[in-house]
Design an enzyme around this catalytic site. Structure first.
Site, PDB file in Angstrom:
ATOM      1  N   GLU A   1      -3.941  -9.413   3.744  1.00  0.00           N
ATOM      2  CA  GLU A   1      -4.674  -9.014   4.952  1.00  0.00           C
ATOM      3  C   GLU A   1      -5.873  -9.901   5.267  1.00  0.00           C
ATOM      4  O   GLU A   1      -6.140 -10.192   6.444  1.00  0.00           O
ATOM      5  CB  GLU A   1      -5.133  -7.549   4.836  1.00  0.00           C
ATOM      6  CG  GLU A   1      -4.035  -6.526   5.056  1.00  0.00           C
ATOM      7  CD  GLU A   1      -3.282  -6.173   3.790  1.00  0.00           C
ATOM      8  OE1 GLU A   1      -2.519  -5.195   3.802  1.00  0.00           O
ATOM      9  OE2 GLU A   1      -3.449  -6.895   2.772  1.00  0.00           O
TER      10      GLU A   1
ATOM     11  N   GLU B   1       0.822  -1.207   0.000  1.00  0.00           N
ATOM     12  CA  GLU B   1       0.000   0.000   0.000  1.00  0.00           C
ATOM     13  C   GLU B   1       0.861   1.263   0.000  1.00  0.00           C
ATOM     14  O   GLU B   1       0.478   2.277  -0.601  1.00  0.00           O
ATOM     15  CB  GLU B   1      -0.938  -0.020   1.204  1.00  0.00           C
ATOM     16  CG  GLU B   1      -2.021  -1.089   1.059  1.00  0.00           C
ATOM     17  CD  GLU B   1      -2.989  -1.106   2.216  1.00  0.00           C
ATOM     18  OE1 GLU B   1      -4.176  -0.834   2.005  1.00  0.00           O
ATOM     19  OE2 GLU B   1      -2.537  -1.399   3.351  1.00  0.00           O
TER      20      GLU B   1
END
Length: 275
Positions: free
Chosen positions: A144, A124
């Site tokens: 995640e 990210e």
């Protein structure tokens, strides 16, 4: 003892980032090799300090990782030890997302130089950059959901914009990890370079950007990020600013002068009678 130069970032208290700064760029190297550059609260604080500095003193930013266990690594993700202990209030504060969004909105372009793992929060962080260069050893993904959470620092919307819905869902919902060539094919990397030449390639790209007019680059980045509904009005307003800039007149006049000089150096064209 003299006061620190306000144009240079004061890194005396930094422990997770190594900073190298010149007049036109800043290189921030993630430096937690003992935990594969896992992004913790201290690194986020230092990234905010970098952003604050570059908001006041616009420069190009290069982000890179370091070596861990003899191999290059960008960032293995968020620090799971800290992440496990975060609660609802931490999520609502957007601990990582606020820093990455701030980085994405920096006045001048951001270049991420990726080697080895760029996973979770590390990926990210890379998505927030304007350019991503990688090595053949790059592995990029968002694991995640396997940990019972979502990638809430930009991946859920930036990945679709960068690579399209199909591959974004594979990465986000099925835990797919992309290698360097796959990342390049899907537009997640701009180029692949050998590990030993990665930073040189990042600086070469920064050199090309630095040759452009800084104000034109800054405004182009801002206008590029505007929603479709803002165009073409925002383009016209931005161009109106640049049409009155001193650099526009100087650069265009220099272009015309070079063209005139080249024309003067060319031999006269033969007349029709002598053909």
């Amino acid at each position: 003892m003299s006061a620190p130069d306000p144009v240079l970032l004061d890194t005396g208290n930094f422990t997770t980032l190594k900073i190298t700064e010149t007049s036109d760029r800043l290189h921030a190297q993630l430096n937690r090799p003992e935990v594969r550059n896992a992004i913790d609260a201290t690194m986020i604080t230092e990234l905010h300090a970098v952003c604050a500095h570059l908001e006041h003193h616009p420069k190009l930013l290069i982000l890179s990782g370091t070596e861990s266990g003899g191999r290059g690594i960008f960032a293995s993700g968020a620090d799971i030890g800290q992440l496990r202990d975060r609660g609802r209030a931490d999520a609502l504060r957007g601990v990582n997302s606020s820093a990455f969004e701030r980085l994405a909105k920096l006045p001048m372009p951001v270049i991420a130089a990726l080697d080895g793992y760029a996973l979770g929060g590390g990926a990210e962080l890379a998505w927030a950059a304007d350019f991503r260069l990688g090595t053949p050893e790059v592995k990029i993904g968002q694991p995640e959901t396997g940990l019972g959470i979502i990638p809430a620092a930009g991946a859920l919307w930036r990945l679709r914009e960068l690579a399209g819905e199909g591959i974004a869902k594979e990465i986000l919902l099925a835990g797919r990890i992309l290698d360097a060539q796959e990342s390049l094919n899907h537009g997640l990397l701009n180029a692949i370079h050998p590990a030993e030449g990665l930073l040189d390639a990042a600086h070469a790209l920064a050199d090309r950007i630095a040759k452009q007019d800084p104000l034109a680059v800054r405004i182009s980045k801002q206008v590029f990020s505007m929603p479709r509904e803002a165009h073409p009005q925002i383009d016209n307003l931005a161009q109106a600013i640049l049409f009155e800039s001193e650099a526009k007149f100087e650069r265009m006049q220099a272009f015309l002068d070079r063209r005139e000089a080249k024309a003067a150096q060319r031999p006269d064209q033969p007349s029709g009678e002598n053909r």
